[in-house]
Design a protein around this motif. Sequence first.
Motif, PDB file in Angstrom:
ATOM      1  N   THR A 127       7.361   1.109  -7.545  1.00  0.00           N
ATOM      2  CA  THR A 127       7.104   0.897  -6.123  1.00  0.00           C
ATOM      3  C   THR A 127       6.707  -0.547  -5.805  1.00  0.00           C
ATOM      4  OG1 THR A 127       4.750   1.465  -6.304  1.00  0.00           O
ATOM      5  CG2 THR A 127       6.310   3.279  -5.928  1.00  0.00           C
ATOM      6  N   GLY A 128       6.160  -1.254  -6.779  1.00  0.00           N
ATOM      7  CA  GLY A 128       5.685  -2.609  -6.540  1.00  0.00           C
ATOM      8  C   GLY A 128       4.332  -2.681  -5.860  1.00  0.00           C
ATOM      9  N   ASN A 129       3.794  -1.539  -5.451  1.00  0.00           N
ATOM     10  CA  ASN A 129       2.471  -1.505  -4.823  1.00  0.00           C
ATOM     11  C   ASN A 129       1.408  -1.652  -5.911  1.00  0.00           C
ATOM     12  OD1 ASN A 129       0.068  -0.894  -3.536  1.00  0.00           O
ATOM     13  ND2 ASN A 129       0.935   0.783  -2.335  1.00  0.00           N
ATOM     14  N   GLN A 161      -6.650 -12.048  -3.669  1.00  0.00           N
ATOM     15  CA  GLN A 161      -5.259 -12.404  -3.387  1.00  0.00           C
ATOM     16  C   GLN A 161      -4.284 -11.571  -4.215  1.00  0.00           C
ATOM     17  OE1 GLN A 161      -5.546 -16.688  -4.152  1.00  0.00           O
ATOM     18  NE2 GLN A 161      -5.579 -17.093  -1.949  1.00  0.00           N
ATOM     19  N   THR A 162      -4.666 -11.290  -5.446  1.00  0.00           N
ATOM     20  CA  THR A 162      -3.830 -10.442  -6.303  1.00  0.00           C
ATOM     21  C   THR A 162      -4.729  -9.453  -7.036  1.00  0.00           C
ATOM     22  OG1 THR A 162      -3.971 -11.932  -8.217  1.00  0.00           O
ATOM     23  CG2 THR A 162      -2.135 -12.273  -6.666  1.00  0.00           C
ATOM     24  N   ILE A 163      -4.148  -8.307  -7.374  1.00  0.00           N
ATOM     25  CA  ILE A 163      -4.845  -7.272  -8.152  1.00  0.00           C
ATOM     26  C   ILE A 163      -3.989  -6.969  -9.379  1.00  0.00           C
ATOM     27  CG2 ILE A 163      -5.803  -4.944  -8.137  1.00  0.00           C
ATOM     28  CD1 ILE A 163      -5.863  -5.103  -5.071  1.00  0.00           C
ATOM     29  N   SER A 164      -4.602  -7.060 -10.542  1.00  0.00           N
ATOM     30  CA  SER A 164      -3.881  -6.780 -11.787  1.00  0.00           C
ATOM     31  C   SER A 164      -4.608  -5.671 -12.544  1.00  0.00           C
ATOM     32  CB  SER A 164      -3.784  -8.031 -12.669  1.00  0.00           C
ATOM     33  OG  SER A 164      -3.048  -9.045 -12.017  1.00  0.00           O
ATOM     34  N   ILE A 165      -3.847  -4.678 -12.982  1.00  0.00           N
ATOM     35  CA  ILE A 165      -4.404  -3.552 -13.745  1.00  0.00           C
ATOM     36  C   ILE A 165      -3.691  -3.509 -15.084  1.00  0.00           C
ATOM     37  CG2 ILE A 165      -4.799  -1.065 -13.801  1.00  0.00           C
ATOM     38  CD1 ILE A 165      -4.672  -1.106 -10.729  1.00  0.00           C
ATOM     39  N   GLN A 225       0.952  -0.261 -13.809  1.00  0.00           N
ATOM     40  CA  GLN A 225       0.705  -0.663 -12.423  1.00  0.00           C
ATOM     41  C   GLN A 225       2.008  -0.807 -11.662  1.00  0.00           C
ATOM     42  OE1 GLN A 225      -1.054  -4.535 -11.964  1.00  0.00           O
ATOM     43  NE2 GLN A 225      -1.866  -4.095  -9.913  1.00  0.00           N
ATOM     44  N   GLY A 226       1.948  -0.487 -10.368  1.00  0.00           N
ATOM     45  CA  GLY A 226       3.136  -0.599  -9.526  1.00  0.00           C
ATOM     46  C   GLY A 226       4.157   0.481  -9.775  1.00  0.00           C
ATOM     47  N   VAL A 227       3.713   1.577 -10.378  1.00  0.00           N
ATOM     48  CA  VAL A 227       4.613   2.679 -10.741  1.00  0.00           C
ATOM     49  C   VAL A 227       3.956   3.993 -10.335  1.00  0.00           C
ATOM     50  CG1 VAL A 227       5.741   3.884 -12.659  1.00  0.00           C
ATOM     51  CG2 VAL A 227       5.592   1.390 -12.677  1.00  0.00           C
ATOM     52  N   LEU A 228       4.756   4.946  -9.878  1.00  0.00           N
ATOM     53  CA  LEU A 228       4.260   6.282  -9.565  1.00  0.00           C
ATOM     54  C   LEU A 228       4.948   7.303 -10.455  1.00  0.00           C
ATOM     55  CD1 LEU A 228       3.926   6.676  -5.679  1.00  0.00           C
ATOM     56  CD2 LEU A 228       2.104   6.687  -7.390  1.00  0.00           C
ATOM     57  N   GLU A 229       4.161   8.256 -10.952  1.00  0.00           N
ATOM     58  CA  GLU A 229       4.747   9.372 -11.685  1.00  0.00           C
ATOM     59  C   GLU A 229       5.155  10.455 -10.690  1.00  0.00           C
ATOM     60  OE1 GLU A 229       3.694  12.671 -15.160  1.00  0.00           O
ATOM     61  OE2 GLU A 229       2.095  11.525 -14.190  1.00  0.00           O
ATOM     62  N   GLN A 230       6.408  10.834 -10.734  1.00  0.00           N
ATOM     63  CA  GLN A 230       6.894  11.870  -9.845  1.00  0.00           C
ATOM     64  C   GLN A 230       6.601  13.256 -10.422  1.00  0.00           C
ATOM     65  OE1 GLN A 230       8.182  11.015  -6.730  1.00  0.00           O
ATOM     66  NE2 GLN A 230       7.380   9.059  -7.468  1.00  0.00           N
ATOM     67  N   ALA A 231       6.873  14.280  -9.647  1.00  0.00           N
ATOM     68  CA  ALA A 231       6.668  15.650 -10.117  1.00  0.00           C
ATOM     69  C   ALA A 231       7.534  15.911 -11.346  1.00  0.00           C
ATOM     70  CB  ALA A 231       7.025  16.638  -9.006  1.00  0.00           C
TER      71      ALA A 231
END
Length: 263
Positions: free
Chosen positions: A89-91, A147-151, A217-223
């Motif tokens: 997602t880039g979020n 300004q930026t968030i890094s995980i 980070q920037g990724v979602l796990e779908q169902a």
Amino acid sequence: MFRALYTAATGMTAQQLNLDNIANNLSNASTAGFRARRLQFQDLMYQNMVVPGSAATQQTTVASGLQVGLGTRPTASETLQTQGEFESTGNPLDIAIQGQGFFQVLLPDGTTGYTRSGQFHLDAQGNVVTSDGNQLQPSLTIPADAQTISIGADGTVTVTQPGQTQAQQVGSIQVASFANPGGLNSIGKNLFLATTASGDPTIGTPGGAEGAGTLQQGVLEQANVSVVDEFIQMILAQRSYEANSKVVTAANEMLQNLNTMAR
């Protein structure tokens, strides 16, 4: 024949609940972090007309006996813990767990809930929260001027702020693991609660020795719902329901024939 009517009715009831479960899986196919469920069944008690192993004569015993089953019933809805597909997602506040484990969130009643959904947001105070406003645990606050968030994969959270050349660590994300995640209690809203069946959570660093998965980070796990598999199970449930309904029809016709003979 009366036994056949009631036995077939248990099969129809079980398949109706099976179809309800399939419908729930399909309806959540686009729900981030959703865990599909699979219904488990068990045969009911048996009527022993001839008990297996009973004496046939003084020297012999009955080899297999004569038992008539009385149907089936649903006993459990198993939560499947397979990994769902990843969607980029880039979020920066979308986080996925690659492997085992759950995020921890603080519920309004003070208890801790567990979720696989990594769709996080910031509230007015900069706290990382779910879409319902439940805070991530341990609490994590992002400075307003970040300004930026890094995980990192190990859960380390850093930010860059104006006038600073180096990133500053503002906290870390921990992951909860369970000996039996299938024993968690689903309460809706992508949340689970710990139970005696699941055991107490083991809290640890993502990717650590506790066996917890790493973060992305920037990724979602779908169902983890396979639409194709669910459609196949739906067809099988429908055919089983039809077969049981035909047994009811056949038993009814036999009773009708008996009533005709009685006249």
